[in-house]
Design a protein around this motif. Sequence first.
Motif, short mmCIF file in Angstrom:
data_model
loop_
_atom_site.label_atom_id
_atom_site.label_comp_id
_atom_site.label_asym_id
_atom_site.label_seq_id
_atom_site.Cartn_x
_atom_site.Cartn_y
_atom_site.Cartn_z
N GLU A 133 -50.49 -27.39 8.54
CA GLU A 133 -50.14 -28.09 9.78
C GLU A 133 -50.37 -27.19 11.00
OE1 GLU A 133 -46.55 -30.45 9.54
OE2 GLU A 133 -46.43 -30.55 11.72
N PHE B 143 -43.50 -16.46 12.46
CA PHE B 143 -42.52 -16.53 11.36
C PHE B 143 -43.23 -16.68 10.02
CE2 PHE B 143 -40.12 -19.15 8.40
CZ PHE B 143 -38.88 -18.54 8.35
N GLN C 151 -47.81 -18.65 21.89
CA GLN C 151 -46.73 -19.43 22.48
C GLN C 151 -45.82 -20.05 21.41
OE1 GLN C 151 -47.95 -23.23 24.20
NE2 GLN C 151 -49.96 -22.99 23.30
N VAL C 152 -46.27 -20.03 20.14
CA VAL C 152 -45.51 -20.72 19.07
C VAL C 152 -44.82 -19.71 18.15
CG1 VAL C 152 -45.66 -22.42 17.21
CG2 VAL C 152 -47.28 -22.53 19.11
N PRO C 153 -43.49 -19.54 18.26
CA PRO C 153 -42.77 -18.57 17.42
C PRO C 153 -42.96 -18.81 15.92
CG PRO C 153 -41.36 -19.35 19.21
CD PRO C 153 -42.60 -20.20 19.23
N TYR C 154 -43.04 -20.08 15.51
CA TYR C 154 -43.10 -20.40 14.08
C TYR C 154 -44.36 -19.84 13.40
CZ TYR C 154 -42.82 -23.16 9.78
OH TYR C 154 -42.76 -23.54 8.47
N ALA D 89 -47.78 -26.47 3.16
CA ALA D 89 -47.85 -27.61 4.10
C ALA D 89 -47.76 -27.12 5.53
CB ALA D 89 -46.72 -28.60 3.80
N ALA D 90 -46.85 -26.18 5.77
CA ALA D 90 -46.65 -25.65 7.12
C ALA D 90 -47.89 -24.90 7.58
CB ALA D 90 -45.43 -24.73 7.13
N HIS E 16 -40.75 -26.54 14.64
CA HIS E 16 -42.10 -26.91 14.20
C HIS E 16 -42.05 -27.89 13.03
CE1 HIS E 16 -46.25 -26.49 12.82
NE2 HIS E 16 -46.50 -25.94 13.99
N GLY E 17 -42.98 -28.84 13.04
CA GLY E 17 -43.07 -29.80 11.95
C GLY E 17 -43.21 -29.15 10.58
N GLY E 18 -43.86 -27.99 10.55
CA GLY E 18 -44.06 -27.29 9.28
C GLY E 18 -42.75 -26.94 8.59
N THR F 132 -47.59 -33.78 15.90
CA THR F 132 -47.92 -34.44 14.64
C THR F 132 -47.30 -35.84 14.58
OG1 THR F 132 -47.71 -32.24 13.67
CG2 THR F 132 -48.07 -34.06 12.15
N LEU G 14 -38.11 -20.68 14.32
CA LEU G 14 -38.85 -21.83 13.78
C LEU G 14 -39.40 -22.74 14.88
CD1 LEU G 14 -36.38 -22.85 10.92
CD2 LEU G 14 -38.21 -21.16 10.86
N ILE G 15 -39.24 -22.33 16.13
CA ILE G 15 -39.67 -23.16 17.25
C ILE G 15 -41.18 -23.40 17.21
CG2 ILE G 15 -39.98 -23.17 19.79
CD1 ILE G 15 -37.18 -21.92 19.98
N GLY G 16 -41.56 -24.66 17.41
CA GLY G 16 -42.97 -25.02 17.44
C GLY G 16 -43.45 -25.37 18.84
N ASP G 17 -42.50 -25.77 19.71
CA ASP G 17 -42.83 -26.12 21.09
C ASP G 17 -42.02 -25.24 22.03
OD1 ASP G 17 -42.83 -27.26 23.67
OD2 ASP G 17 -43.33 -29.22 22.86
N PRO G 18 -42.69 -24.30 22.71
CA PRO G 18 -41.96 -23.30 23.51
C PRO G 18 -41.21 -23.90 24.71
CG PRO G 18 -44.34 -23.14 23.88
CD PRO G 18 -44.14 -24.09 22.74
#
Lengths: 166, 142
Positions: free
Chosen positions: A71, A30, A24-27, A67-68, B54-56, A107, B44-48
């Motif tokens: 996290e 990435f 569910q998380v694209p990052y 860091a990413a 994303h915080g990262g 976070t 870069l999305i962390g919350d769909p």
Amino acid sequence: MKRPEPVIQVKRRRDLALSVIVNQVPYIDFLGVSFDRHGDQLTATMAFHDDLIGNPTLPALHGGATAAFLEVTAIIGLAWTSLWDEIEREVLDIEAVQSGDLGLPKTIDFTVDYLRPGLPRDAYARARVNRSGRRYASVHVEAWQDNRERLFAQASGHFLMPQRDV
Amino acid sequence: MKQKEIDAARQFIEAIPHSQRLGMKVEQLGEGRAVISMPYDKALIGDPVTKVIHGGAVSALMDTAGGAAVVVHPLAGPGTATLDLRIDYMRPATPGQTITATAECYHVTRTVAFVRATACDVDTARPVATATGAFTVSKGLA
């Protein structure tokens, strides 16, 4: 006595839950991070690629990429731990996870210690949930490359748990 | 610090592969201060659900800005590495908006540079995140 659940069914259920939480998380995609599961233990891998470099002359991983990675590992580790009971009781609403409606931990703060330069190769990390309450959680993460005993980074952070009307 | 050195530092920062991949741009640079922006990107999305970054990615921006502030500090050398970085997330960044981090290297010893940074989106009155960090100082160059 109830017969134990067939192993293939156990694995399928757990792996499906994990892939739905992660995808569910694209990052995460990435960054090139994936998760291996052994029972309830997750190990994250950040596959090396040139875009992760922060110092081209050494070369070394970018501190921000490290860091990413930590996290991401903390958030998925925390979500996984908090959903584990529901996965095992077969009551987890997979569709709600898929749509993101269940929410992920957010976070509050995150502190990274850089212990040695990140080498231009795959990195691994594991998260340990030290405290998980209804609202707040505290998570520690360790990352290494070739040698599990030689950490190249560690982090700890606080997270706000998603509020669910169960 | 000479303009030539600042220009060289800018070139060096703009060539960092991971920062490039995140679309970072050096907006201001000089005398222990760096302003670096990162455009919104769906990857870069962390919350769909909320489409918040994303915080990262914000950490990567903070780390880049922090390191940049160190290398343009008159008492620090041209190279640096992060020793530690703490980030506090105050609120989600507004989806679609560029995030800009301002980092200040406020103290340098022979071995360590201390940095603080703030990240904002369009609403600069309410920071998205703040950070404090310690960075290495390259030897024999100060």
